[in-house]
Design a protein around this motif. Structure first.
Motif, PDB file in Angstrom:
ATOM      1  N   GLY A 130      -5.419  -1.285  10.439  1.00 14.53           N
ATOM      2  CA  GLY A 130      -6.196  -0.933   8.969  1.00 14.53           C
ATOM      3  C   GLY A 130      -5.712   0.866   8.756  1.00 14.53           C
ATOM      4  O   GLY A 130      -5.265   0.960   9.983  1.00 14.53           O
ATOM      5  N   LEU A 131      -6.124   1.441   7.299  1.00 18.45           N
ATOM      6  CA  LEU A 131      -5.741   2.461   7.098  1.00 18.45           C
ATOM      7  C   LEU A 131      -7.095   3.181   7.155  1.00 18.45           C
ATOM      8  O   LEU A 131      -7.005   2.852   4.732  1.00 18.45           O
ATOM      9  N   THR A 132      -7.509   4.562   7.026  1.00 20.14           N
ATOM     10  CA  THR A 132      -8.157   4.809   5.910  1.00 20.14           C
ATOM     11  C   THR A 132      -8.282   6.622   5.787  1.00 20.14           C
ATOM     12  O   THR A 132      -7.390   6.902   6.921  1.00 20.14           O
ATOM     13  N   ASN A 133      -8.463   7.251   4.897  1.00 17.75           N
ATOM     14  CA  ASN A 133      -8.123   8.589   4.665  1.00 17.75           C
ATOM     15  C   ASN A 133      -8.761   9.645   4.561  1.00 17.75           C
ATOM     16  O   ASN A 133     -10.525   9.098   3.739  1.00 17.75           O
ATOM     17  N   ASP A 135      -1.881  -3.301   6.963  1.00 15.73           N
ATOM     18  CA  ASP A 135      -2.405  -4.372   6.329  1.00 15.73           C
ATOM     19  C   ASP A 135      -3.665  -4.382   5.143  1.00 15.73           C
ATOM     20  O   ASP A 135      -3.090  -4.894   4.179  1.00 15.73           O
ATOM     21  N   LEU A 136      -4.752  -3.185   5.391  1.00 12.20           N
ATOM     22  CA  LEU A 136      -5.554  -3.477   5.091  1.00 12.20           C
ATOM     23  C   LEU A 136      -5.806  -2.222   4.605  1.00 12.20           C
ATOM     24  O   LEU A 136      -5.544  -0.653   5.469  1.00 12.20           O
ATOM     25  N   TYR A 137      -5.731  -1.248   2.850  1.00 13.56           N
ATOM     26  CA  TYR A 137      -5.858   0.507   2.856  1.00 13.56           C
ATOM     27  C   TYR A 137      -7.495   0.091   2.701  1.00 13.56           C
ATOM     28  O   TYR A 137      -8.266  -0.210   1.967  1.00 13.56           O
ATOM     29  N   SER A 141      -4.176   3.826  -6.082  1.00 14.41           N
ATOM     30  CA  SER A 141      -3.148   3.294  -4.584  1.00 14.41           C
ATOM     31  C   SER A 141      -3.197   1.360  -4.066  1.00 14.41           C
ATOM     32  O   SER A 141      -2.713   1.303  -3.808  1.00 14.41           O
ATOM     33  N   ARG A 142      -3.713   0.924  -5.172  1.00 12.96           N
ATOM     34  CA  ARG A 142      -3.849  -0.474  -5.258  1.00 12.96           C
ATOM     35  C   ARG A 142      -2.553  -0.672  -5.594  1.00 12.96           C
ATOM     36  O   ARG A 142      -1.946  -1.440  -4.466  1.00 12.96           O
ATOM     37  N   LYS A 158      -3.787  -5.180   1.498  1.00  2.00           N
ATOM     38  CA  LYS A 158      -4.613  -5.278   0.782  1.00  2.00           C
ATOM     39  C   LYS A 158      -5.423  -4.290   1.041  1.00  2.00           C
ATOM     40  O   LYS A 158      -5.460  -3.716   1.392  1.00  2.00           O
ATOM     41  N   THR A 159      -6.280  -3.431  -0.640  1.00  3.96           N
ATOM     42  CA  THR A 159      -7.955  -2.288   0.043  1.00  3.96           C
ATOM     43  C   THR A 159      -9.386  -2.983  -0.319  1.00  3.96           C
ATOM     44  O   THR A 159      -8.842  -4.077  -1.601  1.00  3.96           O
TER      45      THR A 159
END
Ligand SMILES: [Zn+2]
Length: 371
Positions: free
Chosen positions: A48-51, A132-134, A147-148, A157-158
Motif C-alpha cells: 500500500g502507498l499513501t502520501n 497494489d493499493l494507492y 492518479s487513478r 486499485k485506489t
C-alpha cells in the motif's frame, strides 16, 4: 527551538539494540524502494502507498495510517519535500523539515517504509513502485482523482479513506496561535529589533464603545481606527493594545468572551490590512486596586519587558483620563482620541484628535518635536 536533526537521527539509529524499532532504517529513497518492493511482492505481500505532508504529526495522521495499514501488509508513506510544500502552502510551511517529518512518520508502527517526492502529482512514485493499493485520505472523489488512471494502468486499485474531522495541522497551528495570543504574545520572532510602540486603548479607540462589550456580533471598528493603525504601522510603531476589562472581575462576562471579541476585532482589522502585535488586559475589578488597571502602569511595564519595544518614542492613544494618566506615569505622551471623559483628560493629553487617524497624525507630529 528546533534540535539539530542529525543529532537526533544519529542517536536513534545507533540505538537499534534489543529489538527496538529503528525508524531511521525505514526511511528509503524512491530508487531504494523500487528495488525492495518487487521482492516483497514475490513473497505475497500486499503493498500500500499513501502520501502527504505530515507537518506536525497528530492523532488524525496516526489513525489514518493505522487504517491504511489494515488494508495492506506493507505500508509505504511518501512525504512531500520541503520545496514542494512551500510551493503550494507558502514560505511559512513546512514547520518541520523533511528529515524530521519522515523520522516521526517512520516511528509509527503502522508504517513500513517512508520515502519522499518533490513532484506535485504522484505519477512518478506510483509508476516506480506500482503499489497494489494507492490509499488517499480526505474528501477525494475516487473517480475524479487523476492518479487513478495511473494506478489502474498497472493493475492497482485506489482507495479513499475518510479523515477524522477537526484534526488537522492547520487546526493545531490555529490553536497554537490562539494560545500565544491569549498570553499577549504575538511571536515577534527571535532578534526582532526594539521599536517604539503605539499603546492603544481598545474600547472607544479601536472598537465602538459598548458597555461591558462581550458579544462578537456587537464588535465594530471605530471610524478612522483602521486607517490610524495602518499609518502608525507604516511609521514603524509596534501596535500594542492595553485595555481595562473590569467586567471580567465583576462577573459581567468571562475571559473567554473577551477573547472571542478580540478574535473578531483581529479578523476585522486583518481585512483592513492591520496586524496587532500584542494585547494586554487587566481583568480585575476596580475594588481589587491591582497594579495593572490603568491609570496604573502594570500592563505597560509588562509589555515593555516582554515585547521588542523601545519606551523612547512610544505614544499612548486613549479616550479617557485613566489612559492619559497611565501615559504620564509611564513617561510617554498621551494622545486623546475623541472629546475625553473629563476635563483632566483634555488637560493631561499632549495632543488630541477626533478619531484615531486624526490622533495618530497629531501624535506623529508630536514625536518629531519631542524626539
Ligand atoms: Zn489588574
Amino acid at each position: 527551538m528546533r534540535p539539530p536533526p542529525e543529532s537526533i537521527l544519529d542517536a536513534r539509529s545507533s540505538s537499534g539494540h534489543g529489538g527496538a524499532m529503528d525508524p531511521q532504517a525505514k526511511i528509503k529513497t524512491r530508487a531504494e524502494l523500487a528495488r525492495l518492493v518487487p521482492a516483497l511482492r514475490r513473497k505475497g505481500r500486499t503493498i500500500g502507498l499513501t502520501n502527504g505532508v505530515f507537518d506536525l504529526l497528530h492523532c488524525g495522521h496516526a489513525a489514518y495510517l493505522a487504517e491504511a495499514r489494515a488494508l495492506c501488509d506493507v505500508l509505504i508513506v511518501s512525504c512531500n519535500t520541503d520545496a514542494s510544500v512551500r510551493r503550494y502552502k507558502g514560505d511559512a510551511r513546512p514547520l518541520v523539515p523533511l528529515l524530521e517529518r519522515q523520522f516521526l512518520v517512520a516511528s509509527l508502527e503502522a508504517v513500513s517504509f517512508v520515502t519522499s517526492h518533490g513532484e506535485r502529482r504522484m505519477r512518478r512514485t506510483l509508476e516506480a513502485l506500482k503499489p497494489d493499493l494507492y490509499i488517499k485520505g480526505g474528501d477525494y472523489d475516487a473517480k475524479a482523482l487523476t492518479s487513478r488512471a495511473v494506478v489502474e494502468a498497472y493493475g492497482g486499485k485506489t482507495v479513499i479513506l475518510s479523515l477524522a474531522e477537526g484534526l488537522s495541522t492547520t487546526a493545531l497551528i490555529n490553536r497554537a496561535a490562539e494560545a500565544a495570543f491569549r498570553e499577549g504574545r504575538f511571536l515577534p520572532g527571535p532578534g526582532a529589533p526594539r521599536r517604539p510602540a503605539a499603546f492603544l486603548d481598545r474600547d472607544g479607540v479601536i472598537l465602538a464603545p459598548v458597555p461591558h462589550l462581550h458579544e462578537p456580533e456587537k464588535t465594530a471598528l471605530m471610524p478612522g481606527a483602521a486607517a490610524g493603525l495602518r499609518l502608525l504601522a507604516r511609521r514603524g510603531f509596534r501596535l500594542v493594545i492595553v485595555t481595562n476589562q473590569p467586567g471580567i472581575g465583576m462577573g459581567y462576562f468571562t475571559v473567554e468572551d473577551f477573547f472571542r471579541v478580540n478574535s473578531r476585532m483581529l479578523g476585522l482589522l486583518a481585512k483592513e490590512g492591520v496586524r496587532i502585535d500584542a494585547v494586554y488586559f487587566c481583568p480585575h475589578s476596580p475594588a481589587l486596586a491591582c497594579a495593572c488597571r490603568k491609570p496604573a502602569t502594570g500592563l505597560l511595564v509588562r509589555a515593555l519587558a516582554e515585547q521588542p519595544i523601545a519606551r523612547r518614542g512610544s505614544l499612548f492613544f486613549g479616550d479617557r483620563e485613566a489612559d492619559m494618566r497611565a501615559a504620564r506615569r509611564f513617561g510617554i505622551p498621551g494622545v486623546l482620541v475623541g472629546p475625553g471623559d473629563t476635563a483632566a483628560a483634555v488637560r493631561l493629553a499632549a495632543a488630541h484628535g477626533r478619531d484615531l487617524l486624526a490622533a495618530a497624525r497629531r501624535g506623529l507630529t508630536l514625536g518629531r518635536i519631542v524626539g
